[in-house]
Design an enzyme around this catalytic site. Sequence first.
Site, PDB file in Angstrom:
ATOM      1  N   HIS A  18       0.859  -1.190   0.000  1.00 30.52           N
ATOM      2  CA  HIS A  18       0.000   0.000   0.000  1.00 30.52           C
ATOM      3  C   HIS A  18       0.891   1.233   0.000  1.00 30.52           C
ATOM      4  O   HIS A  18       1.658   1.445   0.942  1.00 30.52           O
ATOM      5  CB  HIS A  18      -0.901   0.026   1.242  1.00 30.52           C
ATOM      6  CG  HIS A  18      -1.837  -1.136   1.315  1.00 30.52           C
ATOM      7  ND1 HIS A  18      -3.108  -1.112   0.792  1.00 30.52           N
ATOM      8  CD2 HIS A  18      -1.666  -2.384   1.824  1.00 30.52           C
ATOM      9  CE1 HIS A  18      -3.687  -2.288   0.979  1.00 30.52           C
ATOM     10  NE2 HIS A  18      -2.841  -3.081   1.600  1.00 30.52           N
ATOM     11  N   LEU A  19       0.762   2.041  -1.035  1.00 27.93           N
ATOM     12  CA  LEU A  19       1.576   3.269  -1.113  1.00 27.93           C
ATOM     13  C   LEU A  19       0.760   4.530  -0.874  1.00 27.93           C
ATOM     14  O   LEU A  19       1.327   5.606  -0.704  1.00 27.93           O
ATOM     15  CB  LEU A  19       2.255   3.365  -2.482  1.00 27.93           C
ATOM     16  CG  LEU A  19       3.424   2.419  -2.744  1.00 27.93           C
ATOM     17  CD1 LEU A  19       3.933   2.593  -4.167  1.00 27.93           C
ATOM     18  CD2 LEU A  19       4.556   2.639  -1.742  1.00 27.93           C
ATOM     19  N   HIS A 139      -8.494 -10.709  -1.055  1.00 25.77           N
ATOM     20  CA  HIS A 139      -8.464 -10.468   0.388  1.00 25.77           C
ATOM     21  C   HIS A 139      -9.356 -11.552   0.989  1.00 25.77           C
ATOM     22  O   HIS A 139     -10.582 -11.478   0.876  1.00 25.77           O
ATOM     23  CB  HIS A 139      -8.982  -9.063   0.734  1.00 25.77           C
ATOM     24  CG  HIS A 139      -8.926  -8.789   2.210  1.00 25.77           C
ATOM     25  ND1 HIS A 139      -8.009  -7.945   2.781  1.00 25.77           N
ATOM     26  CD2 HIS A 139      -9.654  -9.305   3.236  1.00 25.77           C
ATOM     27  CE1 HIS A 139      -8.176  -7.931   4.098  1.00 25.77           C
ATOM     28  NE2 HIS A 139      -9.172  -8.754   4.398  1.00 25.77           N
ATOM     29  N   HIS A 177      -1.936 -12.214   1.917  1.00 23.02           N
ATOM     30  CA  HIS A 177      -1.645 -12.209   3.361  1.00 23.02           C
ATOM     31  C   HIS A 177      -2.326 -13.344   4.122  1.00 23.02           C
ATOM     32  O   HIS A 177      -3.134 -13.121   5.003  1.00 23.02           O
ATOM     33  CB  HIS A 177      -1.956 -10.847   4.009  1.00 23.02           C
ATOM     34  CG  HIS A 177      -3.224 -10.164   3.554  1.00 23.02           C
ATOM     35  ND1 HIS A 177      -4.448 -10.798   3.490  1.00 23.02           N
ATOM     36  CD2 HIS A 177      -3.445  -8.891   3.158  1.00 23.02           C
ATOM     37  CE1 HIS A 177      -5.347  -9.935   3.080  1.00 23.02           C
ATOM     38  NE2 HIS A 177      -4.769  -8.775   2.851  1.00 23.02           N
ATOM     39  N   ASP A 250       2.386  -6.226   2.622  1.00 24.09           N
ATOM     40  CA  ASP A 250       1.176  -5.547   3.094  1.00 24.09           C
ATOM     41  C   ASP A 250       1.542  -4.341   3.959  1.00 24.09           C
ATOM     42  O   ASP A 250       0.800  -3.982   4.870  1.00 24.09           O
ATOM     43  CB  ASP A 250       0.248  -6.512   3.842  1.00 24.09           C
ATOM     44  CG  ASP A 250      -1.159  -5.958   3.986  1.00 24.09           C
ATOM     45  OD1 ASP A 250      -1.515  -5.005   3.263  1.00 24.09           O
ATOM     46  OD2 ASP A 250      -1.906  -6.473   4.841  1.00 24.09           O
ATOM     47  N   HIS A 254      -0.562   4.264   8.040  1.00 20.56           N
ATOM     48  CA  HIS A 254      -1.635   5.159   8.505  1.00 20.56           C
ATOM     49  C   HIS A 254      -0.956   6.144   9.453  1.00 20.56           C
ATOM     50  O   HIS A 254      -0.039   5.765  10.182  1.00 20.56           O
ATOM     51  CB  HIS A 254      -2.696   4.384   9.294  1.00 20.56           C
ATOM     52  CG  HIS A 254      -3.512   3.441   8.472  1.00 20.56           C
ATOM     53  ND1 HIS A 254      -4.633   3.836   7.773  1.00 20.56           N
ATOM     54  CD2 HIS A 254      -3.370   2.128   8.225  1.00 20.56           C
ATOM     55  CE1 HIS A 254      -5.151   2.802   7.139  1.00 20.56           C
ATOM     56  NE2 HIS A 254      -4.399   1.737   7.385  1.00 20.56           N
ATOM     57  N   ALA A 266      -6.751  -0.300  10.529  1.00 20.62           N
ATOM     58  CA  ALA A 266      -5.951  -1.523  10.406  1.00 20.62           C
ATOM     59  C   ALA A 266      -4.792  -1.277   9.455  1.00 20.62           C
ATOM     60  O   ALA A 266      -4.984  -0.710   8.379  1.00 20.62           O
ATOM     61  CB  ALA A 266      -6.827  -2.648   9.868  1.00 20.62           C
TER      62      ALA A 266
HETATM   63  C1  NCD Z   1      -4.735  -2.376   4.607  1.00 17.16           C
HETATM   64  C2  NCD Z   1      -4.798  -0.862   4.425  1.00 17.16           C
HETATM   65  O1  NCD Z   1      -4.565  -0.150   5.403  1.00 17.16           O
HETATM   66  O2  NCD Z   1      -5.045  -0.400   3.310  1.00 17.16           O
HETATM   67  N1  NCD Z   1      -4.784  -2.678   5.994  1.00 17.16           N
HETATM   68  C3  NCD Z   1      -4.337  -3.803   6.591  1.00 17.16           C
HETATM   69  O3  NCD Z   1      -4.528  -3.967   7.794  1.00 17.16           O
HETATM   70  N2  NCD Z   1      -3.697  -4.727   5.901  1.00 17.16           N
HETATM   71  C4  NCD Z   1      -5.827  -3.005   3.845  1.00 17.16           C
HETATM   72  C5  NCD Z   1      -5.657  -4.472   3.622  1.00 17.16           C
HETATM   73  O4  NCD Z   1      -4.748  -4.900   2.914  1.00 17.16           O
HETATM   74  O5  NCD Z   1      -6.461  -5.244   4.125  1.00 17.16           O
HETATM   75 ZN    ZN Z   2      -3.138  -5.000   2.060  1.00 14.16          ZN
END
Ligand code: NCD
Ligand code: ZN
Length: 348
Positions: A18-19, A139, A177, A250, A254, A266
């Site tokens: 996630h970028l 997912h 994951h 993953d 945040h 999350a």
């Molecule tokens: C991810 C996110 O923050 O975009 N969060 C996570 O807990 N892995 C979303 C995801 O990949 O489920």
């Molecule tokens: Zn993810």
Amino acid sequence: MNVTQSLTITKPDDWHLHLRDGAMLAGVLPHSSRHFHRAIIMPNLVPPVVTTADARAYRERILAAKPRADFFNPLMVLYLTENTDPADVVAGYEDGHVTAVKLYPAGATTNSASGVTHVEKVYPVLEAMAKAGMVLCVHGEVTDPAIDIFDREAVFIETVLEPIRRRIPELRIVLEHVTTRQGVDYVRAAEDNLAATITTHHLVINRNAILAGGIRPHYYCLPVAKREEHRLALRRAAASGDRRFFLGTDSAPHSDPTKETACGCAGIFTAPNTMSCLAHVFEEDGALDKLEAFASLNGPAFYRLPVNAERITLVKRSEPVVFPGKIETGAGTVTVFDPMFPLYWDVQ
Ligand code: NCD
Ligand code: ZN
């Protein structure tokens, strides 16, 4: 600092990353582009990356944010919705703009509101993808509130994944994951058109990290970490060298205020120290010789992409390597994953 051991491997790729966008993208990207040659870029922006045109525009923003000195190839993923056009997906793939499509069950995780509620509705897209040889990333958690959060992966496999695979056996799928022994066993028992990514943090923590002795939001992610027996099953799968298991960090940044609150987001941000954590874990399992397969070889084999020509060297220092506990971005402070043990391995 003295070096006690070193390991040179093919430069790794991150098959689940996630970028984000804007100032957060600019702040976190250098931590991935430093160590990874390519990454599968998750499309859960707000609004999500749903069309090939969206993916092309997002890829340009990523390349514009990249440190000039780094090579980094973002592999774009479309967010599957019940309105996704099969022709757009296949055209994007054939033109090289799109690498995979991601299935989020509606409401499964951060920014997944536009996900899929009725899988039957997306069968035409999945059938077109199977025909084209495209990869579907899933997912793997159901969202039914009646299902316990620790059981959601196992129930997803039984009630969603297995029916999709029966209906479209040729579709190539990555169970993203994976967090449970059931998930690992399911992938092992399947044909070689099913693979799974494993995150760095799920190799390191079990659910105690989140809940024992105080609630620790920086260890909260989805799928949530499970019991120790599941972590050990993931460790065995990663260290086995089995081609169906490969790294998808993953890494999901945040800002601290959105994690440290009554209803925290999350996601765990592991990009800065992922390779150090992995070398530690593989060494602990006597499997340093399998790290290259996990981080650099099995992913491209499944995605049918060439293995990277570059190599990186990991060195083991005699003193712990110090990583920043937090990084500052234009979108706020982000806490870096703390594995709760000293890290000696460093990327040279
Ligand atoms: C991810 C996110 O923050 O975009 N969060 C996570 O807990 N892995 C979303 C995801 O990949 O489920
Ligand atoms: Zn993810």
